[in-house]
Design a protein around this motif. Structure first.
Motif, PDB file in Angstrom:
ATOM      1  N   TYR A  42      25.637  19.112  25.313  1.00  0.00           N
ATOM      2  CA  TYR A  42      25.604  19.374  26.750  1.00  0.00           C
ATOM      3  C   TYR A  42      24.611  20.488  27.100  1.00  0.00           C
ATOM      4  O   TYR A  42      23.989  20.451  28.155  1.00  0.00           O
ATOM      5  CB  TYR A  42      26.998  19.734  27.268  1.00  0.00           C
ATOM      6  N   ARG A  43      24.454  21.469  26.214  1.00  0.00           N
ATOM      7  CA  ARG A  43      23.498  22.563  26.457  1.00  0.00           C
ATOM      8  C   ARG A  43      22.050  22.096  26.364  1.00  0.00           C
ATOM      9  O   ARG A  43      21.202  22.562  27.111  1.00  0.00           O
ATOM     10  CB  ARG A  43      23.695  23.678  25.427  1.00  0.00           C
ATOM     11  N   THR A  44      21.767  21.228  25.393  1.00  0.00           N
ATOM     12  CA  THR A  44      20.371  20.927  25.060  1.00  0.00           C
ATOM     13  C   THR A  44      19.945  19.488  25.328  1.00  0.00           C
ATOM     14  O   THR A  44      18.752  19.186  25.267  1.00  0.00           O
ATOM     15  CB  THR A  44      20.101  21.212  23.569  1.00  0.00           C
ATOM     16  N   GLY A  45      20.896  18.593  25.565  1.00  0.00           N
ATOM     17  CA  GLY A  45      20.558  17.187  25.768  1.00  0.00           C
ATOM     18  C   GLY A  45      20.447  16.398  24.476  1.00  0.00           C
ATOM     19  O   GLY A  45      20.092  15.216  24.497  1.00  0.00           O
ATOM     20  N   GLU A  46      20.745  17.067  23.353  1.00  0.00           N
ATOM     21  CA  GLU A  46      20.756  16.374  22.069  1.00  0.00           C
ATOM     22  C   GLU A  46      21.651  17.134  21.105  1.00  0.00           C
ATOM     23  O   GLU A  46      21.922  18.317  21.280  1.00  0.00           O
ATOM     24  CB  GLU A  46      19.349  16.241  21.482  1.00  0.00           C
ATOM     25  N   LEU A  47      22.101  16.411  20.097  1.00  0.00           N
ATOM     26  CA  LEU A  47      22.887  17.012  19.024  1.00  0.00           C
ATOM     27  C   LEU A  47      22.078  16.850  17.753  1.00  0.00           C
ATOM     28  O   LEU A  47      21.702  15.729  17.398  1.00  0.00           O
ATOM     29  CB  LEU A  47      24.243  16.313  18.888  1.00  0.00           C
ATOM     30  N   ILE A  48      21.791  17.954  17.096  1.00  0.00           N
ATOM     31  CA  ILE A  48      21.038  17.897  15.853  1.00  0.00           C
ATOM     32  C   ILE A  48      22.024  17.963  14.695  1.00  0.00           C
ATOM     33  O   ILE A  48      22.812  18.896  14.585  1.00  0.00           O
ATOM     34  CB  ILE A  48      20.017  19.046  15.759  1.00  0.00           C
ATOM     35  N   VAL A  49      21.972  16.926  13.852  1.00  0.00           N
ATOM     36  CA  VAL A  49      22.816  16.848  12.663  1.00  0.00           C
ATOM     37  C   VAL A  49      21.890  16.733  11.463  1.00  0.00           C
ATOM     38  O   VAL A  49      21.013  15.868  11.429  1.00  0.00           O
ATOM     39  CB  VAL A  49      23.784  15.649  12.721  1.00  0.00           C
ATOM     40  N   THR A  50      22.098  17.613  10.502  1.00  0.00           N
ATOM     41  CA  THR A  50      21.276  17.605   9.295  1.00  0.00           C
ATOM     42  C   THR A  50      21.951  16.760   8.226  1.00  0.00           C
ATOM     43  O   THR A  50      23.124  16.961   7.915  1.00  0.00           O
ATOM     44  CB  THR A  50      21.058  19.037   8.780  1.00  0.00           C
ATOM     45  N   GLU A  51      21.185  15.828   7.696  1.00  0.00           N
ATOM     46  CA  GLU A  51      21.641  14.989   6.586  1.00  0.00           C
ATOM     47  C   GLU A  51      20.860  15.428   5.346  1.00  0.00           C
ATOM     48  O   GLU A  51      19.659  15.693   5.422  1.00  0.00           O
ATOM     49  CB  GLU A  51      21.355  13.522   6.894  1.00  0.00           C
ATOM     50  N   TYR A  52      21.545  15.524   4.226  1.00  0.00           N
ATOM     51  CA  TYR A  52      20.901  15.912   2.974  1.00  0.00           C
ATOM     52  C   TYR A  52      20.741  14.663   2.130  1.00  0.00           C
ATOM     53  O   TYR A  52      21.716  14.033   1.747  1.00  0.00           O
ATOM     54  CB  TYR A  52      21.716  16.991   2.265  1.00  0.00           C
ATOM     55  N   VAL A  53      19.481  14.300   1.838  1.00  0.00           N
ATOM     56  CA  VAL A  53      19.193  13.022   1.196  1.00  0.00           C
ATOM     57  C   VAL A  53      18.435  13.197  -0.116  1.00  0.00           C
ATOM     58  O   VAL A  53      17.757  14.202  -0.338  1.00  0.00           O
ATOM     59  CB  VAL A  53      18.382  12.098   2.142  1.00  0.00           C
ATOM     60  N   GLY A  54      18.571  12.189  -0.956  1.00  0.00           N
ATOM     61  CA  GLY A  54      17.832  12.152  -2.211  1.00  0.00           C
ATOM     62  C   GLY A  54      18.428  13.025  -3.290  1.00  0.00           C
ATOM     63  O   GLY A  54      19.438  13.694  -3.102  1.00  0.00           O
ATOM     64  N   LYS A  55      17.773  12.988  -4.437  1.00  0.00           N
ATOM     65  CA  LYS A  55      18.243  13.761  -5.589  1.00  0.00           C
ATOM     66  C   LYS A  55      18.207  15.259  -5.339  1.00  0.00           C
ATOM     67  O   LYS A  55      19.028  16.008  -5.862  1.00  0.00           O
ATOM     68  CB  LYS A  55      17.393  13.440  -6.817  1.00  0.00           C
ATOM     69  N   ASN A  56      17.245  15.690  -4.569  1.00  0.00           N
ATOM     70  CA  ASN A  56      17.087  17.128  -4.297  1.00  0.00           C
ATOM     71  C   ASN A  56      17.806  17.573  -3.035  1.00  0.00           C
ATOM     72  O   ASN A  56      17.669  18.719  -2.618  1.00  0.00           O
ATOM     73  CB  ASN A  56      15.606  17.484  -4.198  1.00  0.00           C
ATOM     74  N   TYR A  57      18.529  16.647  -2.421  1.00  0.00           N
ATOM     75  CA  TYR A  57      19.260  16.940  -1.184  1.00  0.00           C
ATOM     76  C   TYR A  57      18.349  17.553  -0.127  1.00  0.00           C
ATOM     77  O   TYR A  57      18.652  18.597   0.455  1.00  0.00           O
ATOM     78  CB  TYR A  57      20.473  17.840  -1.445  1.00  0.00           C
ATOM     79  N   ALA A  58      17.242  16.892   0.112  1.00  0.00           N
ATOM     80  CA  ALA A  58      16.293  17.351   1.121  1.00  0.00           C
ATOM     81  C   ALA A  58      16.915  17.233   2.508  1.00  0.00           C
ATOM     82  O   ALA A  58      17.476  16.193   2.852  1.00  0.00           O
ATOM     83  CB  ALA A  58      15.014  16.519   1.050  1.00  0.00           C
ATOM     84  N   PRO A  59      16.828  18.288   3.317  1.00  0.00           N
ATOM     85  CA  PRO A  59      17.414  18.228   4.663  1.00  0.00           C
ATOM     86  C   PRO A  59      16.561  17.385   5.616  1.00  0.00           C
ATOM     87  O   PRO A  59      15.342  17.533   5.664  1.00  0.00           O
ATOM     88  CB  PRO A  59      17.436  19.693   5.104  1.00  0.00           C
ATOM     89  N   VAL A  60      17.236  16.500   6.333  1.00  0.00           N
ATOM     90  CA  VAL A  60      16.594  15.681   7.353  1.00  0.00           C
ATOM     91  C   VAL A  60      17.396  15.870   8.637  1.00  0.00           C
ATOM     92  O   VAL A  60      18.589  15.575   8.677  1.00  0.00           O
ATOM     93  CB  VAL A  60      16.571  14.186   6.959  1.00  0.00           C
ATOM     94  N   ASP A  61      16.739  16.390   9.669  1.00  0.00           N
ATOM     95  CA  ASP A  61      17.407  16.583  10.956  1.00  0.00           C
ATOM     96  C   ASP A  61      17.358  15.302  11.769  1.00  0.00           C
ATOM     97  O   ASP A  61      16.295  14.693  11.929  1.00  0.00           O
ATOM     98  CB  ASP A  61      16.750  17.706  11.748  1.00  0.00           C
ATOM     99  N   HIS A  62      18.519  14.906  12.279  1.00  0.00           N
ATOM    100  CA  HIS A  62      18.616  13.748  13.164  1.00  0.00           C
ATOM    101  C   HIS A  62      18.938  14.273  14.563  1.00  0.00           C
ATOM    102  O   HIS A  62      19.840  15.096  14.738  1.00  0.00           O
ATOM    103  CB  HIS A  62      19.722  12.797  12.702  1.00  0.00           C
ATOM    104  N   HIS A  63      18.198  13.789  15.544  1.00  0.00           N
ATOM    105  CA  HIS A  63      18.370  14.204  16.935  1.00  0.00           C
ATOM    106  C   HIS A  63      19.126  13.108  17.670  1.00  0.00           C
ATOM    107  O   HIS A  63      18.545  12.084  18.029  1.00  0.00           O
ATOM    108  CB  HIS A  63      17.011  14.479  17.576  1.00  0.00           C
ATOM    109  N   ILE A  64      20.409  13.349  17.877  1.00  0.00           N
ATOM    110  CA  ILE A  64      21.275  12.359  18.520  1.00  0.00           C
ATOM    111  C   ILE A  64      21.191  12.575  20.027  1.00  0.00           C
ATOM    112  O   ILE A  64      21.464  13.673  20.527  1.00  0.00           O
ATOM    113  CB  ILE A  64      22.715  12.489  18.007  1.00  0.00           C
ATOM    114  N   LYS A  65      20.823  11.525  20.729  1.00  0.00           N
ATOM    115  CA  LYS A  65      20.565  11.627  22.175  1.00  0.00           C
ATOM    116  C   LYS A  65      21.682  11.040  23.027  1.00  0.00           C
ATOM    117  O   LYS A  65      21.603  11.090  24.247  1.00  0.00           O
ATOM    118  CB  LYS A  65      19.258  10.906  22.523  1.00  0.00           C
ATOM    119  N   GLU A  66      22.717  10.495  22.388  1.00  0.00           N
ATOM    120  CA  GLU A  66      23.794   9.862  23.149  1.00  0.00           C
ATOM    121  C   GLU A  66      25.150  10.279  22.594  1.00  0.00           C
ATOM    122  O   GLU A  66      25.350  10.342  21.386  1.00  0.00           O
ATOM    123  CB  GLU A  66      23.656   8.340  23.069  1.00  0.00           C
ATOM    124  N   ILE A  67      26.060  10.553  23.519  1.00  0.00           N
ATOM    125  CA  ILE A  67      27.429  10.931  23.178  1.00  0.00           C
ATOM    126  C   ILE A  67      28.367   9.939  23.856  1.00  0.00           C
ATOM    127  O   ILE A  67      28.165   9.595  25.022  1.00  0.00           O
ATOM    128  CB  ILE A  67      27.755  12.361  23.683  1.00  0.00           C
TER     129      ILE A  67
END
Length: 167
Positions: free
Chosen positions: A90-115
């Motif tokens: 509600y503050r920013t118009g998006e929700l950022i959720v970090t997913e950790y992927v791969g063997k090295n658990y690389a962070p990938v930010d996902h910008h969710i635009k719908e609630i």
């Protein structure tokens, strides 16, 4: 539960719950929508499974006892996490959720635009936010430093105000 900040998203338990929501629901939705009902269902199931695993071999009576103690505490943490996610959206118009992927658990930010949220779900979250502001509540009491409790309380009240505006 370890933590390094004031919010649920800064706590190990909160991040674990958010990771479970991401892995079970958000990923399946291609990180397009944060569905509050699904998130509540996920945390409920996760908490119940944690309690079952931690108390394997107990009698049914003992297990019911542990559910009665642990479930409300952990559900409150999960509800506060979801409330924080909504407030961020509600503050920013998006929700950022970090997913950790791969063997090295690389962070990938996902910008969710719908609630997806209903007033009934907002009421559940607001009820938990109100509950923890009681000076007798264990979460309120859990802060060792008054200054940390004051920061936490200001954060909780801010989240509560934002959610109330969207009822």
């Amino acid at each position: 539960m370890g933590s390094w900040g004031i919010t649920e998203r800064e706590s190990d338990y909160g991040l674990d719950l958010l990771g479970t929501i991401a892995a079970t629901k958000l990923k399946a939705a291609n990180f397009a929508t944060f569905n509050v009902a699904e998130a509540i269902d996920v945390i409920t199931a996760e908490i119940m499974e944690e309690i079952r695993k931690a108390n394997r071999g107990c009698s049914a009576e003992t297990l019911v006892f542990y559910f009665g103690i642990s479930f409300p505490q952990n559900f409150t943490h999960g509800a506060l996490l979801i409330a924080e996610c909504l407030a961020d959206y509600y503050r920013t118009g998006e929700l950022i959720v970090t997913e950790y992927v791969g063997k090295n658990y690389a962070p990938v930010d996902h910008h969710i635009k719908e609630i997806a949220v209903t007033n009934a779900e907002l009421e559940i979250l607001l009820g938990e936010l109100r509950k923890v502001q009681n000076p007798e509540h264990e979460l309120y009491q859990s802060w060792f430093e008054d200054s940390d409790r004051e920061k936490w309380l200001a954060h909780i009240q801010s989240v509560q105000q934002i959610l109330k505006e969207h009822l």
